[in-house]
Design a protein around this motif. Structure first.
Motif, short mmCIF file in Angstrom:
data_model
loop_
_atom_site.label_atom_id
_atom_site.label_comp_id
_atom_site.label_asym_id
_atom_site.label_seq_id
_atom_site.Cartn_x
_atom_site.Cartn_y
_atom_site.Cartn_z
N PHE A 12 -4.48 4.73 105.17
CA PHE A 12 -4.24 3.30 104.97
C PHE A 12 -3.89 3.03 103.50
O PHE A 12 -2.96 2.29 103.19
N ALA A 13 -4.63 3.69 102.59
CA ALA A 13 -4.36 3.54 101.15
C ALA A 13 -3.00 4.13 100.79
O ALA A 13 -2.27 3.57 99.96
N LYS A 14 -2.64 5.25 101.40
CA LYS A 14 -1.33 5.87 101.16
C LYS A 14 -0.21 4.93 101.63
O LYS A 14 0.79 4.76 100.95
N PHE A 15 -0.41 4.30 102.78
CA PHE A 15 0.55 3.34 103.31
C PHE A 15 0.66 2.14 102.37
O PHE A 15 1.76 1.64 102.14
N GLU A 16 -0.44 1.71 101.82
CA GLU A 16 -0.44 0.56 100.90
C GLU A 16 0.48 0.81 99.70
O GLU A 16 1.17 -0.10 99.25
N GLN A 17 0.52 2.03 99.21
CA GLN A 17 1.36 2.36 98.06
C GLN A 17 2.84 2.20 98.37
O GLN A 17 3.64 1.93 97.49
N LYS A 18 3.22 2.36 99.65
CA LYS A 18 4.63 2.27 100.05
C LYS A 18 4.97 0.92 100.67
O LYS A 18 6.12 0.66 100.99
N SER A 19 3.96 0.09 100.87
CA SER A 19 4.14 -1.15 101.61
C SER A 19 4.00 -2.35 100.68
O SER A 19 3.20 -2.34 99.76
#
Length: 109
Positions: free
Chosen positions: A39-46
């Motif tokens: 979820f945190a990894k997705f946040e960096q790209k979102s």
């Protein structure tokens, strides 16, 4: 990523009609830790809005979401809300940055 602690905060967010992801996270589960990391990894790209709750701290809120939206509680669990309703959800190892990106893309056409 912003933590939501109360039913009131959550309901206000849903009532706004905004599109957002909610993650139900357990601080004692290694599978949940993996989901949180994705979820945190997705946040960096979102550039979307991402929120989470900690099940141990917000059991009432977690149950409220399950009951109100008829999505059986699981932890970890990612839920995409679009137009004040659930558009997508996944749990356990199905929560990946890739699956979150695909859900966002598919539901925001």
């Amino acid at each position: 990523m912003q933590k939501i602690n109360s039913i009131e905060e959550f309901d206000k967010l849903v009532d706004s009609g905004e599109t957002f992801f909610m993650l139900k996270h357990s601080t004692t589960c290694p599978i949940s830790a993996t989901g949180y990391d994705e979820f945190a990894k997705f946040e960096q790209k979102s550039n979307g809005q991402l929120y989470y709750l900690t099940v141990q701290d917000s059991r009432d809120l977690s149950n409220h979401i399950a009951e109100k939206f008829h999505v059986k509680h699981e932890s970890p669990q990612a839920i995409l809300f679009v137009n004040s309703d659930v558009a997508w959800h996944a749990s356990h190892f199905k929560i990946t940055a890739k699956s979150l990106s695909a859900a966002k893309e598919e539901n925001l056409k």
